[in-house]
Design a protein around this motif. Sequence first.
Motif: not given
Lengths: 250, 476
Positions: A84-85, A107-110, B341, B345-348
């Motif tokens: 989680l980034w 990769l999982l982006v927040a 959030i 705002h949470l994604y790949r």
Amino acid sequence: MGRALRLKRLRAEVRGIAAAGKDPAAVLPFGLDAIDARLASGGLADAGVHEAAAATQSYSDDAAATLFLAGIAGRRAGRRGTVLWVVARRDLFAPGLAQAGLAPGQLLVAEAERDADVLAVMEEGLRHGALAAVVGEVGRAGLTETRRLQLAAEEGGTMALLLHRWRKGDPLAEPSSALTRWRIGSAPSASLPVPGVGRSRWQVELARQRGGPGFSLLLEACDAQGRLALPALPSHRPDQADRTGERRAA
Amino acid sequence: MATVHRARQRVVLAAVCRNAAAMGLTPGMPLTQARAMVPGLDVRDADPDGDGALLQRIGRFAARRITPLVALSGTDGLWLDLTGAAHLHGGEHRLGAGLLRFCAKLGLEARIAMASNGAAADALARHGPERLTLCSEGEEEAALAPLPVAALRLDQSAANGMRRLGLERIGEMAAVPRGPLVRRFGRDVLLKLDQAFGHAAEPIDPIIPRDAPAAALRFAEPIGGAETIARAIGDLLDDLIERLREAGLGVRALLLLCDRVDRQQQRVEIGAARATRDKAHLLRLLGRRIETIDPGFGIDAMRLVAARAEPLGAAVVAGDLAASAPTADIAQLIDLIAGRIGTQHLYRLSAVESDVPERSVRRIAPLDMPVPWPDSWPRPPRLLSRPEPIDHVVAELPDAPPRRFTWRGRTHHLVKGDGPERIYGEWWKRSGERDAVRDYFRVEDESGARFWLFRRGDGEDSRTGDLSWWMQGGCG
């Protein structure tokens, strides 16, 4: 003497309880003797907080610190894990991370806006235990914040990687309870026989570690598997000259 | 063409088509007058039941596909509560345009308005100048001011009274002191005005799919404390999960409706990335939202509705006893973080088939599988999505890497460089890019700092670009 031994045993017991059954001593080695031998635990502790910051305000150093953590996170995730980034700015470019060993599938982006939100999301990810590592980009995180992260990391057995981004002054000036604190700067790449830029090199400085002294090394940047390497031709560094052949092969 | 219905002793027009309207026919006009004005008028009987059924069907479709909260607006309109749903359909504008196309396929001429409250959207859709109106929050007063007073859904006598006073437009009416208006027309008129401007709440009565599993609780005494609400939610969840288990379903979207004693409704929505009926997990997601519920003078009824449910069977337990300990499910973590959030705002990040760096990444849902990028030239980990211009560039044309440049007040003397990597404009996306070319260079300065720069134009043909230099990323 007996008292010291008892204290030591007690400490180990407390550590075991705090780590909730997970092996507290598990580490992720860099695979480079030059680094691993100088780290107190022989690698980066799996359940712990590690900090990195760019050596200067330069955008290039910022990118180097990003890639350094991406390489660690990618190696920690292995083939099936998820990282989680948590970002605060929107300038992360995933194709570049993929070339440093952090594939898009891992990769999982927040996105969070303020430092407090970034830290809260990181804690959430660390506590849960399903992730391999959590990377967070913050401007400032002091003793209290890193201590909270450390507890969350121990609870979930997850690695916390904190990327300090430059705002005002040295981001590592503030005290913190991270296990290791790294400072990464870009260094001139190796000269190639033809015009062009060779494999990137970094000046990697371990500013502080728990239970050991810091050090500074010139290293070659992460390859596609996230592995660092020793430079190929350190003829001016006699202490490493005899090992270069095997490092190059690794 | 026009449809007619019987009003008392007369036959009047119920609805007219566009051509008929252009000839001066309006709904409510007696049929005899209409026939006199347009001799060859095609007249059919109105079918209010059929219209209502069609509207219901479209509403149910919207509730399944767009947002769980859909309500009827009069006999010919639908309200869609798009809170937190528009981005799933590509943004408000694309959603609106898509809906217009969808209605056109059904043979309906729809008008759509999106605003921060139902009343304003209703007024803009029915009386606004455009077929698709987007009104962002805070702009309602300006957008509504030129509309006729009737757009506020006033009753007939109040509307006539306004006309007698010379108040034709909403803007004129809003400028009148409130006291005299209330004395003359009653409180209702001002309430409608406040609702349209977003100063007063207007609960809508959603048509939820009939088969949505739900659980309800009524309280003898109104409740208000956070712990009491939490306990009530726990009871509701027990009830709902039992029903879901019988039906073999898991929830994707859960709606908690709290009716207050003052007839206001409080709403909490949560979503799950994967269908679930895990009580602890749902309780945790709802528990975090309790503080957003304003109990006012107390809540006397609560309803928990599985607004979106999907089939969920029993999970397979790995048969291999020697397998490693089961890892916690990432879907639950995704719900927890998205609840904190926001889902968007949470994604790949996944690849797009585009060579232009800013366009080569797109966001996908956290549980979808991303596509990797093709192996290519080195890419930077940090990218300025808006490239910044750099000055004082010294470079040989056409294709040598630059020797020097100034960026953010610092001059960099470059010693090494790779390039050019030529990227052509995508003329199929924007006609302005037909001849455009970017030449990318990866350069390194004396101190070892590495950057990713590009030049507009190939250095030979002036149509390909103006030879300006831009900073796009840090290479590290």
